[in-house]
Design an enzyme around this catalytic site. Structure first.
Site, PDB file in Angstrom:
ATOM      1  N   ILE A 138      47.020  23.292  87.025  1.00 34.92           N
ATOM      2  CA  ILE A 138      46.021  22.599  87.826  1.00 34.92           C
ATOM      3  C   ILE A 138      44.828  22.190  86.974  1.00 34.92           C
ATOM      4  O   ILE A 138      44.281  21.097  87.132  1.00 34.92           O
ATOM      5  CB  ILE A 138      45.578  23.481  89.007  1.00 34.92           C
ATOM      6  CG1 ILE A 138      46.745  23.650  90.003  1.00 34.92           C
ATOM      7  CG2 ILE A 138      44.372  22.890  89.721  1.00 34.92           C
ATOM      8  CD1 ILE A 138      46.467  24.620  91.137  1.00 34.92           C
ATOM      9  N   ASP A 176      39.072  26.948  77.716  1.00 36.48           N
ATOM     10  CA  ASP A 176      40.049  28.010  77.998  1.00 36.48           C
ATOM     11  C   ASP A 176      39.893  29.086  76.937  1.00 36.48           C
ATOM     12  O   ASP A 176      39.112  28.927  75.971  1.00 36.48           O
ATOM     13  CB  ASP A 176      41.477  27.463  78.014  1.00 36.48           C
ATOM     14  CG  ASP A 176      42.337  28.135  79.090  1.00 36.48           C
ATOM     15  OD1 ASP A 176      42.302  29.378  79.182  1.00 36.48           O
ATOM     16  OD2 ASP A 176      43.029  27.429  79.850  1.00 36.48           O
ATOM     17  N   ASP A 230      35.868  32.694  76.264  1.00 39.26           N
ATOM     18  CA  ASP A 230      36.202  33.600  77.362  1.00 39.26           C
ATOM     19  C   ASP A 230      35.063  33.512  78.379  1.00 39.26           C
ATOM     20  O   ASP A 230      33.915  33.865  78.077  1.00 39.26           O
ATOM     21  CB  ASP A 230      36.334  35.028  76.816  1.00 39.26           C
ATOM     22  CG  ASP A 230      36.682  36.050  77.888  1.00 39.26           C
ATOM     23  OD1 ASP A 230      36.560  35.727  79.093  1.00 39.26           O
ATOM     24  OD2 ASP A 230      37.036  37.184  77.526  1.00 39.26           O
ATOM     25  N   ALA A 266      39.274  28.299  86.210  1.00 41.14           N
ATOM     26  CA  ALA A 266      39.906  29.463  85.578  1.00 41.14           C
ATOM     27  C   ALA A 266      40.067  30.603  86.574  1.00 41.14           C
ATOM     28  O   ALA A 266      39.153  30.916  87.342  1.00 41.14           O
ATOM     29  CB  ALA A 266      39.082  29.918  84.387  1.00 41.14           C
ATOM     30  N   TYR A 319      42.831  39.555  94.549  1.00 45.25           N
ATOM     31  CA  TYR A 319      42.752  38.094  94.424  1.00 45.25           C
ATOM     32  C   TYR A 319      42.080  37.477  95.653  1.00 45.25           C
ATOM     33  O   TYR A 319      41.199  36.616  95.535  1.00 45.25           O
ATOM     34  CB  TYR A 319      44.170  37.537  94.257  1.00 45.25           C
ATOM     35  CG  TYR A 319      44.254  36.048  94.046  1.00 45.25           C
ATOM     36  CD1 TYR A 319      43.918  35.484  92.825  1.00 45.25           C
ATOM     37  CD2 TYR A 319      44.704  35.205  95.067  1.00 45.25           C
ATOM     38  CE1 TYR A 319      44.016  34.108  92.622  1.00 45.25           C
ATOM     39  CE2 TYR A 319      44.804  33.842  94.875  1.00 45.25           C
ATOM     40  CZ  TYR A 319      44.463  33.292  93.647  1.00 45.25           C
ATOM     41  OH  TYR A 319      44.558  31.929  93.464  1.00 45.25           O
TER      42      TYR A 319
END
Length: 446
Positions: free
Chosen positions: A218, A237, A260, A288, A352
């Site tokens: 995505i 990333d 990070d 992310a 999550y």
């Protein structure tokens, strides 16, 4: 990942076999193609009053073929139901039944869009009932449509006029192929002034955007669409994904930054990179995210804490730095990736779901901070999207998940990206603090 079943029931001999057996036949969705018209046929505008007339004029200015009354057996590309003046449930009847009479004439990939006002702003119980009735009508209608058609609504909040720039931007998005996997949803538009692009196919021209988690899936799709819309894109990333990240950056002629996002200096590094390369930062896409699934009874601190750290805590820290920096545009746009798991919950994903629900709370609380400066923050909540992650699901589970939406298929990464590009545009300035689901009207567990 491609949907083999969808391809089979839409081509050749297997299409005819599926018809004879009465098997579900999900349609190939109408997605954005710059060579194709905004809608695949005439637009029928239903409703009385100034708003209906004004919106018909807007559509005519877009060189659309507008009808105020249906012609029997004429294929329609879209139906616009203008219901902003309803004052009692009885007022829903005329427009709703007129729309129903034309549904069989709606073309494949057609669109239905309602325009209404919030029930919460109505002082009169009858008016509140009518406005809430629009929601029930629209969501049910979205379940009835076939041929890849969708139904969505625009809600005019705080006295917003029907022809406000952000209303026009939302209407164009919902009518177009960009909203292919958005179904049964409402976009609330406030009174903040938007600015429509000089070219609808370059809605982000001269903007600088950063996309986190952009090396694949995505995130990479978001970077491509933002670039297509004219933005300078910084892809971010972790260093471990450096090779893939560089490939995405090269493809879109953007720049790559390996960082990070859980580091305390992540936002400062992004701001410094944007300032050095492009002079400022206009758009932030928080894409992310990670999963570390486990039933809560078996969850350990490492799984829980890592998901919270990446998916929500990092965004909170970065947003605080962005809003305090002069390098972030006063009219800056922030879009965060939530999930339907954060709305409906999902077995084995308490960590999550907590992080994605947290994003929704963050967006709603941050919106008032951005509004005075002309900025906005919103969230996009994808449902089942065809990615490497869903490709690893057991085959039967994957097939069931695909067919549970009103559109009977999974979405594509580009569907999420198109929605984000809309929310990142200046035309969407009046959309702030919202959560827009890109799920094909699939809400398992809600």
């Amino acid at each position: 990942m491609s949907d083999t079943y969808l391809n089979l029931v839409n081509s050749g001999l297997t299409k005819e076999i599926a018809k004879k057996l009465g098997l579900p036949r999900p349609a190939v969705l109408r997605r954005f193609d710059p060579s194709k018209p905004l809608v695949p046929g005439p637009l029928l505008v239903l409703g009385k009053g100034e708003s209906a007339d004004a919106l018909a004029s807007v559509l005519l200015s877009w060189q659309q073929d507008v009808r105020r009354h249906a012609t029997p057996k004429e294929k329609l590309g879209a139906i616009l139901m203008v219901l902003d003046e309803v004052m009692s449930p009885e007022d829903l009847s005329s427009v709703s039944l007129d729309a129903g009479a034309s549904l069989r004439d709606l073309a494949s990939g057609g669109r239905i869009v309602t325009v209404s006002r919030p029930a919460s702003e109505a002082q009169d119980p009858a008016a509140a009932a009518a406005r809430q009735g629009v929601e029930g009508t629209l969501r049910s209608l979205a379940h009835e449509l076939r041929g890849g058609a969708t139904a969505n609504g625009i809600v005019l909040a705080n006295g917003t006029g029907a022809t406000a720039p952000s209303v026009a931007a939302a209407l164009r998005f919902l009518l177009s192929g960009r909203s292919a996997y958005v179904n049964g949803q409402f976009i609330t538009v406030g009174s903040a002034a938007g600015e429509l692009p000089a070219e609808w196919t370059a809605s982000l021209a001269a903007k600088t955007a950063v996309v986190t988690g952009a090396a694949r899936g995505i995130g990479a799709a978001i970077a491509r669409v933002l670039h297509r819309e004219g933005a300078n894109v910084i892809v971010v990333d972790v260093p471990a994904a450096g090779e893939q990240l560089a490939a995405v950056a090269n493809e879109i002629r953007g720049t790559a930054l390996q960082v990070d996002i859980t580091r305390d200096d992540a936002a400062d590094r992004i701001l410094a990179h944007a300032s050095e390369r492009y002079g400022r930062l206009d758009i932030v896409i928080h894409n992310a995210g990670i999963t570390r699934d486990k039933l809560l009874a078996n969850m350990d601190a490492s799984r829980w804490d890592s998901v919270i750290a990446v998916n929500i805590a990092s965004q909170l820290k970065m947003n605080e730095r962005f809003l305090a920096s002069e390098a972030f545009s006063k009219q800056g746009r922030i879009v965060s990736l939530a999930s339907t798991s954060g709305i409906a919950g999902n077995r084995g994903q308490t960590n999550y779901a907590a992080s994605k629900a947290g994003i929704i709370g963050m967006v709603r609380a941050t919106a008032p901070l951005l509004e005075p400066r002309g900025g906005s923050i919103n969230a996009v909540a994808p449902g089942f999207i065809e990615t490497d992650m869903t490709a690893r699901m057991p085959a039967l589970t994957r097939q069931v998940a695909r067919r549970l939406s009103s559109l009977q298929q999974g979405g594509q990464p580009v569907d999420v990206a198109e929605t984000i590009a809309f929310l990142a545009s200046d035309g969407a300035a009046g959309v702030n603090g919202q959560v827009l689901r890109v799920c094909g009207q699939n809400m398992v567990g809600a």
